[in-house]
Design a protein around this motif. Structure first.
Motif, PDB file in Angstrom:
ATOM      1  N   ASP A  89       0.880  -1.320   0.057  1.00 44.58           N
ATOM      2  CA  ASP A  89      -0.059   0.042   0.159  1.00 44.58           C
ATOM      3  C   ASP A  89       0.788   1.288  -0.161  1.00 44.58           C
ATOM      4  OD1 ASP A  89      -2.268  -1.517   0.097  1.00 44.58           O
ATOM      5  OD2 ASP A  89      -2.578  -1.386   2.098  1.00 44.58           O
ATOM      6  N   ILE A  90       1.923   1.187   0.944  1.00 44.75           N
ATOM      7  CA  ILE A  90       2.809   2.455   0.987  1.00 44.75           C
ATOM      8  C   ILE A  90       3.445   2.830  -0.230  1.00 44.75           C
ATOM      9  CG2 ILE A  90       5.013   3.258   1.973  1.00 44.75           C
ATOM     10  CD1 ILE A  90       4.399   1.771   4.422  1.00 44.75           C
ATOM     11  N   SER A  91       4.012   1.600  -1.085  1.00 42.24           N
ATOM     12  CA  SER A  91       4.666   1.627  -2.163  1.00 42.24           C
ATOM     13  C   SER A  91       3.752   2.187  -3.470  1.00 42.24           C
ATOM     14  CB  SER A  91       5.557   0.511  -2.706  1.00 42.24           C
ATOM     15  OG  SER A  91       5.699  -0.134  -1.419  1.00 42.24           O
ATOM     16  N   GLY A  92       2.276   2.095  -3.240  1.00 42.12           N
ATOM     17  CA  GLY A  92       1.413   2.169  -4.297  1.00 42.12           C
ATOM     18  C   GLY A  92       1.408   1.043  -5.323  1.00 42.12           C
ATOM     19  N   PHE A  93       2.038  -0.172  -4.852  1.00 41.14           N
ATOM     20  CA  PHE A  93       2.058  -1.439  -5.622  1.00 41.14           C
ATOM     21  C   PHE A  93       0.594  -1.967  -5.605  1.00 41.14           C
ATOM     22  CE2 PHE A  93       6.410  -2.914  -6.517  1.00 41.14           C
ATOM     23  CZ  PHE A  93       6.849  -1.679  -6.777  1.00 41.14           C
ATOM     24  N   SER A  94      -0.172  -1.763  -4.392  1.00 37.92           N
ATOM     25  CA  SER A  94      -1.442  -2.435  -4.391  1.00 37.92           C
ATOM     26  C   SER A  94      -2.486  -2.099  -5.506  1.00 37.92           C
ATOM     27  CB  SER A  94      -2.217  -1.893  -3.172  1.00 37.92           C
ATOM     28  OG  SER A  94      -1.504  -2.006  -2.058  1.00 37.92           O
ATOM     29  N   THR A  95      -2.112  -1.084  -6.273  1.00 38.76           N
ATOM     30  CA  THR A  95      -2.932  -0.588  -7.426  1.00 38.76           C
ATOM     31  C   THR A  95      -2.356  -0.890  -8.712  1.00 38.76           C
ATOM     32  OG1 THR A  95      -1.864   1.616  -7.491  1.00 38.76           O
ATOM     33  CG2 THR A  95      -3.933   1.579  -6.281  1.00 38.76           C
TER      34      THR A  95
ATOM     35  N   LEU B  46      16.131  -0.434   8.114  1.00 43.39           N
ATOM     36  CA  LEU B  46      17.473  -0.629   8.176  1.00 43.39           C
ATOM     37  C   LEU B  46      18.154  -1.214   6.971  1.00 43.39           C
ATOM     38  CD1 LEU B  46      18.195  -1.645  11.921  1.00 43.39           C
ATOM     39  CD2 LEU B  46      18.945   0.426  10.690  1.00 43.39           C
ATOM     40  N   GLU B  47      17.474  -2.188   6.407  1.00 44.45           N
ATOM     41  CA  GLU B  47      17.935  -2.815   5.029  1.00 44.45           C
ATOM     42  C   GLU B  47      18.138  -1.624   4.149  1.00 44.45           C
ATOM     43  OE1 GLU B  47      15.947  -6.412   3.710  1.00 44.45           O
ATOM     44  OE2 GLU B  47      16.678  -5.767   1.577  1.00 44.45           O
ATOM     45  N   GLU B  48      17.037  -1.035   3.875  1.00 41.97           N
ATOM     46  CA  GLU B  48      16.885   0.210   2.725  1.00 41.97           C
ATOM     47  C   GLU B  48      18.370   1.061   3.059  1.00 41.97           C
ATOM     48  OE1 GLU B  48      15.549  -0.663   0.619  1.00 41.97           O
ATOM     49  OE2 GLU B  48      13.512  -1.639   1.290  1.00 41.97           O
ATOM     50  N   PRO B  94      13.855  13.273  -4.179  1.00 46.30           N
ATOM     51  CA  PRO B  94      12.344  13.514  -4.433  1.00 46.30           C
ATOM     52  C   PRO B  94      11.524  12.149  -4.170  1.00 46.30           C
ATOM     53  CG  PRO B  94      13.492  13.736  -6.356  1.00 46.30           C
ATOM     54  CD  PRO B  94      14.470  13.670  -5.350  1.00 46.30           C
ATOM     55  N   ASP B  95      10.459  12.145  -3.666  1.00 45.62           N
ATOM     56  CA  ASP B  95       9.854  10.858  -3.654  1.00 45.62           C
ATOM     57  C   ASP B  95       9.305  10.278  -4.974  1.00 45.62           C
ATOM     58  OD1 ASP B  95       9.973  11.068  -1.036  1.00 45.62           O
ATOM     59  OD2 ASP B  95       7.976  12.192  -0.593  1.00 45.62           O
ATOM     60  N   PRO B  96       9.227   9.208  -5.163  1.00 46.42           N
ATOM     61  CA  PRO B  96       8.663   8.469  -6.309  1.00 46.42           C
ATOM     62  C   PRO B  96       7.379   8.570  -6.608  1.00 46.42           C
ATOM     63  CG  PRO B  96       8.907   6.925  -4.754  1.00 46.42           C
ATOM     64  CD  PRO B  96       9.700   8.036  -4.073  1.00 46.42           C
ATOM     65  N   ASP B  97       6.809   8.953  -7.784  1.00 46.32           N
ATOM     66  CA  ASP B  97       5.284   8.836  -8.113  1.00 46.32           C
ATOM     67  C   ASP B  97       4.870   7.559  -8.053  1.00 46.32           C
ATOM     68  OD1 ASP B  97       2.855   9.414  -8.946  1.00 46.32           O
ATOM     69  OD2 ASP B  97       3.462  10.326 -11.115  1.00 46.32           O
ATOM     70  N   ILE B 107      12.109   0.970 -12.204  1.00 46.41           N
ATOM     71  CA  ILE B 107      12.494  -0.115 -11.478  1.00 46.41           C
ATOM     72  C   ILE B 107      13.493   0.589 -10.223  1.00 46.41           C
ATOM     73  CG2 ILE B 107      13.683  -2.065 -11.433  1.00 46.41           C
ATOM     74  CD1 ILE B 107      11.468  -2.739 -13.058  1.00 46.41           C
ATOM     75  N   GLY B 108      12.951   0.381  -9.088  1.00 47.58           N
ATOM     76  CA  GLY B 108      14.056   1.069  -8.181  1.00 47.58           C
ATOM     77  C   GLY B 108      13.468   2.508  -7.515  1.00 47.58           C
ATOM     78  N   GLY B 109      14.263   2.958  -6.618  1.00 47.77           N
ATOM     79  CA  GLY B 109      14.050   4.240  -6.137  1.00 47.77           C
ATOM     80  C   GLY B 109      12.999   4.439  -5.171  1.00 47.77           C
ATOM     81  N   LEU B 110      12.916   3.055  -4.571  1.00 51.21           N
ATOM     82  CA  LEU B 110      11.916   3.135  -3.303  1.00 51.21           C
ATOM     83  C   LEU B 110      12.162   3.100  -2.012  1.00 51.21           C
ATOM     84  CD1 LEU B 110       8.729   2.733  -3.946  1.00 51.21           C
ATOM     85  CD2 LEU B 110       9.130   0.373  -4.077  1.00 51.21           C
ATOM     86  N   GLY B 111      13.492   2.757  -1.978  1.00 53.60           N
ATOM     87  CA  GLY B 111      14.131   2.369  -0.632  1.00 53.60           C
ATOM     88  C   GLY B 111      13.904   3.681   0.287  1.00 53.60           C
ATOM     89  N   ILE B 112      14.378   4.809  -0.076  1.00 56.63           N
ATOM     90  CA  ILE B 112      14.471   5.967   0.924  1.00 56.63           C
ATOM     91  C   ILE B 112      12.997   6.222   1.150  1.00 56.63           C
ATOM     92  CG2 ILE B 112      15.067   8.396   0.926  1.00 56.63           C
ATOM     93  CD1 ILE B 112      17.344   6.344   1.101  1.00 56.63           C
ATOM     94  N   PHE B 113      12.170   6.119   0.272  1.00 63.08           N
ATOM     95  CA  PHE B 113      10.527   6.447   0.467  1.00 63.08           C
ATOM     96  C   PHE B 113      10.174   5.715   1.515  1.00 63.08           C
ATOM     97  CE2 PHE B 113       6.254   5.819  -0.974  1.00 63.08           C
ATOM     98  CZ  PHE B 113       5.830   7.404  -0.838  1.00 63.08           C
ATOM     99  N   LEU B 114      10.384   4.368   1.222  1.00 61.67           N
ATOM    100  CA  LEU B 114       9.950   3.460   2.512  1.00 61.67           C
ATOM    101  C   LEU B 114      10.297   3.676   3.682  1.00 61.67           C
ATOM    102  CD1 LEU B 114      10.030  -0.198   0.817  1.00 61.67           C
ATOM    103  CD2 LEU B 114       8.031   1.167   1.180  1.00 61.67           C
ATOM    104  N   ILE B 115      11.488   4.308   4.044  1.00 60.17           N
ATOM    105  CA  ILE B 115      11.937   4.693   5.320  1.00 60.17           C
ATOM    106  C   ILE B 115      11.210   5.794   5.784  1.00 60.17           C
ATOM    107  CG2 ILE B 115      14.247   5.608   6.505  1.00 60.17           C
ATOM    108  CD1 ILE B 115      15.916   4.272   4.560  1.00 60.17           C
ATOM    109  N   LYS B 116      11.193   6.673   4.887  1.00 60.34           N
ATOM    110  CA  LYS B 116      10.374   7.938   5.187  1.00 60.34           C
ATOM    111  C   LYS B 116       8.979   7.835   5.696  1.00 60.34           C
ATOM    112  CE  LYS B 116      11.862  10.718   1.898  1.00 60.34           C
ATOM    113  NZ  LYS B 116      12.010  11.960   0.893  1.00 60.34           N
TER     114      LYS B 116
END
Lengths: 111, 141
Positions: A89-95, B46-48, B94-97, B107-116
């Motif tokens: 959900d957080i990643s927007g992957f659910s959609t 932590l992994e990210e 910047p956060d991914p769209d 593909i990728g660019g999600l790690g930091i966003f997940l931490i936040k």
């Protein structure tokens, strides 16, 4: 991480047990990509026993989705635990993905 | 009751070290009585953070040390990650769209966003040629 691969009608069903993190994502990707290379077009990943996923794992799911939709295949996920669903959900992957509550629903394609 | 705990984990900049993060957090869960879901989220954050440092922090092949400091003050958990890699502020990225369709999603660019998203607060500081990433999270039992 352990994978159990079965066939159900037109679908290959991959049951993931354990974690898909940075150290295991490559193994997961190559196992599932080799199924696609062998001609599998319709794939369901059963996530019931998936208890951890990081961005490396999510990346593989995105790769599989792009790969299969590029060849008019079907890619579905089922049985996500609430903690895993939350990461999706957080990643927007659910959609992005077709996610189903049960294996039966995923096979039928009915939510 | 006032509680104050402190614990440290030292990692080499090798991806295999991630299994030590996993084991360390399991210990922390028991010793500090932390909920399972929180441990899962801390592991992810932590992994990210750590894989970013391992993959992009260094040009040389030398072994570097990443120091992770855990503090619990009552229900506030603070994790500080220190490394001697290139200056890099992940919070400035910047956060991914996340509304893009699969075909358009990079593909990728999600790690930091997940931490936040997972942590309550993320702060970066560069001091004496080291990166300090501080993550805060309030513990909900």
């Amino acid at each position: 991480m352990k994978l159990e691969i079965t066939t159900s009608g037109e679908f290959k069903m991959v049951k993931v047990n354990g974690r898909i993190d940075t150290t295991r994502a490559v193994e997961f990707e190559s196992a599932v990509v080799s199924l696609i290379d062998q001609g599998c077009k319709n794939l369901i990943i059963n996530c019931f026993d998936l208890n951890y996923i990081s961005s490396s794992g999510l990346r593989v799911f995105l790769v599989l989705q792009k790969r299969l939709s590029g060849q008019q295949g079907i890619f579905r996920l089922c049985c996500l635990q609430p903690e895993i669903q939350e990461i999706f959900d957080i990643s927007g992957f659910s959609t992005i993905f077709q996610i189903f509550p049960t294996e039966e629903a995923a096979l039928a394609g009915e939510k | 009751m006032n509680t104050h705990y402190h614990k440290q984990l030292t990692l080499r900049n090798r991806v295999e070290e991630l299994t030590r993060v996993e084991a360390f957090l399991e210990e922390l869960a028991t010793e500090w009585d932390l909920p399972v879901k929180l441990i899962l989220n801390l592991n992810l954050a932590l992994e990210e953070a750590v894989t970013n440092i391992m993959f992009y922090g260094y040009d040389d092949e030398e072994v570097h040390t990443i120091l992770i400091d855990f503090t619990r003050q009552d229900d506030l958990l603070t994790i500080s990650i220190m490394d001697d890699g290139h200056a890099y502020d992940p919070t400035a990225r910047p956060d991914p769209d996340i509304t893009l369709a699969a075909e358009d999603r990079p593909i990728g660019g999600l790690g930091i966003f997940l931490i936040k998203k997972i942590m309550d607060q993320v702060e970066y500081e560069r001091k004496e040629n080291k990166n300090y990433l501080t993550l805060n999270k309030r513990i909900e039992q």
